[in-house]
Scaffold this motif. Sequence first.
Motif, short mmCIF file in Angstrom:
data_model
loop_
_atom_site.label_atom_id
_atom_site.label_comp_id
_atom_site.label_asym_id
_atom_site.label_seq_id
_atom_site.Cartn_x
_atom_site.Cartn_y
_atom_site.Cartn_z
N GLY A 108 8.16 52.97 1.40
CA GLY A 108 9.29 53.04 0.49
C GLY A 108 9.17 52.06 -0.67
O GLY A 108 9.72 52.28 -1.75
N VAL A 376 13.34 54.11 0.53
CA VAL A 376 12.66 55.32 1.00
C VAL A 376 11.97 55.98 -0.19
O VAL A 376 12.55 56.08 -1.27
CB VAL A 376 13.65 56.31 1.64
CG1 VAL A 376 12.95 57.60 2.04
CG2 VAL A 376 14.32 55.68 2.86
N SER A 377 10.74 56.43 0.01
CA SER A 377 10.01 57.14 -1.04
C SER A 377 10.53 58.57 -1.16
O SER A 377 10.67 59.26 -0.15
CB SER A 377 8.51 57.15 -0.72
OG SER A 377 7.83 58.09 -1.54
N ASP A 384 13.06 58.20 5.90
CA ASP A 384 14.50 57.98 6.06
C ASP A 384 14.88 58.40 7.48
O ASP A 384 15.53 59.42 7.69
CB ASP A 384 15.27 58.78 5.01
CG ASP A 384 16.71 58.31 4.87
OD1 ASP A 384 17.10 57.36 5.58
OD2 ASP A 384 17.44 58.91 4.07
#
Length: 394
Positions: A108, A376-377, A384
């Motif tokens: 992330g 979170v990416s 997530d």
Amino acid sequence: MNKITLKKKFTDKVKSGYPLLTAEMLEDPSQLGEEGDILILTDHRDEFIAKGFQGKQNKGIGWLVTWEQDEEIAKLLFINRLRAAIGRRKKWFSSSDTNAFRVFNGEGDGLGGLTIDYFNGHYLFTWYSEGIYLMREELFSAFEELVSYKSIYGKKRFDTKGRYVEDDDFIKGERPSFPLVVKENGAQFAVYLNEGAMVGVFLDQRDVRRAIRDRYAEGKTVLNTFSYTGAFSVFAALGGAVKTTSVDLANRSVPKTIEQFSMNGIDYEAQDILVRDVFRYFNYAVKNEIKFDLVVMDPPSFARSKKNTFSAAKDYKNLMKQAIDITENNGVIVASTNAANVPMKKFQRFIDEAFKEKGLKYEILETHTLPEDFAVSSSFTEGDYLKVLFVKRK
């Protein structure tokens, strides 16, 4: 450096920023070398796609870190990623009522396999693969250029030679005395960085605890299952709960929960703290017609006791049905899972099926995922992992 070729069907996904590398994505997995090796990922035309490192973590065999061909995975990159992550947490560093939070959250924040948590001036590095662990000296060097600290601790959470490793070594700074006292939304927790994998509080549930205190606990009877050190119970008591009942299988949960109550001026003798198998406790409560206004369920993704094995992906629906049985009408169940293999839609389906099979109606009052500091990416939504639903039984 190892050059490895990506299968054509995964090219677009990786080019869009997907960071996790798995064996099935590779044309020839035998191109892989050893943990910590730098990987150059190319397409079937031998054109550069991304660069990463080899590091086994769960189903992955490595993490992709940069999509810039000339960028090296070395100290300068680490400085840039750490600086950006720290900058995104400015409000946490300046908070007057919370001084325990996540500073760096793996992929992330642009570097999979590493998390860094902050506890009132002390930092905890957690390594989830041997590959990223082998880069630790450059990472520490980069980190020390950016922050001052009281101490740094490290924990290894990966397999080596078939053996699960937990490591809580003191690394740098001055050794503190424990417990460390940290604040979360005005409450206090005792934290131990020197006692194995878990330190005393799960930071990702911060917003959920606050919601329980501020909106759900007042005047209620509260059951906290899989209670660990009783953090949900503490916030419920602070929110005016009539009584809390904390249930956990581990013997250590009793002194740990007493400690957390005491840290906050709560009379622990007025609360119930039970060492029980949660599944057996549900049966006991049903048999004795014990019900609660608020039931908190945050089980591990997988758990095993002498008589029960629990997998969130398979068994959460049945767990929910048991919770429904001991929840008062118009009561609330806080249903939570950190199982990465259970997406939110599937989790909501578990709740829906449980109520339908009981012939009851429900309402979802609140939905929570990871808090803001657990970055979170957008290209890796699997990161997530936390799903929490406040469910009202009608």
